[in-house]
Design an enzyme around this catalytic site. Structure first.
Site, PDB file in Angstrom:
ATOM      1  N   TYR A  66     -39.720   1.522 -10.356  1.00  0.00           N
ATOM      2  CA  TYR A  66     -40.189   2.820 -11.272  1.00  0.00           C
ATOM      3  C   TYR A  66     -41.009   3.763 -10.152  1.00  0.00           C
ATOM      4  O   TYR A  66     -41.781   3.116  -9.338  1.00  0.00           O
ATOM      5  CB  TYR A  66     -40.784   2.726 -12.369  1.00  0.00           C
ATOM      6  CG  TYR A  66     -42.360   2.020 -12.709  1.00  0.00           C
ATOM      7  CD1 TYR A  66     -43.458   3.071 -12.379  1.00  0.00           C
ATOM      8  CD2 TYR A  66     -42.578   0.645 -12.461  1.00  0.00           C
ATOM      9  CE1 TYR A  66     -44.802   2.229 -12.715  1.00  0.00           C
ATOM     10  CE2 TYR A  66     -43.928   0.272 -12.563  1.00  0.00           C
ATOM     11  CZ  TYR A  66     -44.940   1.205 -12.495  1.00  0.00           C
ATOM     12  OH  TYR A  66     -46.194   0.652 -12.635  1.00  0.00           O
ATOM     13  N   CYS A  67     -41.292   4.866 -10.579  1.00  0.00           N
ATOM     14  CA  CYS A  67     -42.056   6.057  -9.920  1.00  0.00           C
ATOM     15  C   CYS A  67     -42.417   6.709 -10.813  1.00  0.00           C
ATOM     16  O   CYS A  67     -42.773   6.526 -11.892  1.00  0.00           O
ATOM     17  CB  CYS A  67     -41.206   6.660  -8.625  1.00  0.00           C
ATOM     18  SG  CYS A  67     -39.738   7.470  -9.305  1.00  0.00           S
ATOM     19  N   HIS A  68     -42.764   7.999 -10.453  1.00  0.00           N
ATOM     20  CA  HIS A  68     -43.245   9.092 -11.561  1.00  0.00           C
ATOM     21  C   HIS A  68     -42.286   9.669 -12.303  1.00  0.00           C
ATOM     22  O   HIS A  68     -42.300   9.648 -13.544  1.00  0.00           O
ATOM     23  CB  HIS A  68     -44.092  10.235 -10.659  1.00  0.00           C
ATOM     24  CG  HIS A  68     -44.792  11.177 -11.594  1.00  0.00           C
ATOM     25  ND1 HIS A  68     -45.440  12.292 -11.206  1.00  0.00           N
ATOM     26  CD2 HIS A  68     -45.483  11.141 -12.872  1.00  0.00           C
ATOM     27  CE1 HIS A  68     -46.291  12.914 -12.153  1.00  0.00           C
ATOM     28  NE2 HIS A  68     -45.870  12.171 -13.293  1.00  0.00           N
TER      29      HIS A  68
END
Length: 109
Positions: A66-68
């Site tokens: 996951y990231c932003h």
């Protein structure tokens, strides 16, 4: 699990898997982002460090990246798949969507 896993998984499905302890959450955001908001438990390796630190990730684990917003995590997922991490998936919408649909206590930024 086989290569037939989709490249993306929805945050609510991640929450279900997380509660059963079946996954490793891999946070590929920058350190300042992680200080602002995070999902625990998770492993933090910024996207730019993944190639140098890939040996610290078990290719047999079910990895949710996951990231932003889901762009960097999709790039990392695609790269991991090319390296033989067949059970890597990107969390659609990133931590932003997680905050909106799963856990509103995780700050938006």
């Amino acid at each position: 699990m086989t290569n037939s896993l989709d490249y993306e998984i929805q945050p609510d499905a991640v929450k279900e898997l997380q509660s059963s302890g079946q996954i490793v959450l891999l946070d590929v955001r920058e350190p300042w982002e992680r200080e602002t908001a995070r999902i625990e438990p998770s492993v933090h390796i910024p996207m730019g460090d993944i190639p140098a630190r890939v040996q610290t990730i078990d290719p047999d684990d079910y990895i949710i990246v996951y990231c932003h917003h889901g762009v960097r995590s999709m790039n990392v997922t695609a790269w991991l798949r090319q390296q033989g991490f067949d059970k890597a998936q990107s969390m659609a919408g990133g931590i932003d969507r997680w905050s909106r649909v799963v856990d509103p206590k995780v700050p938006l930024y």
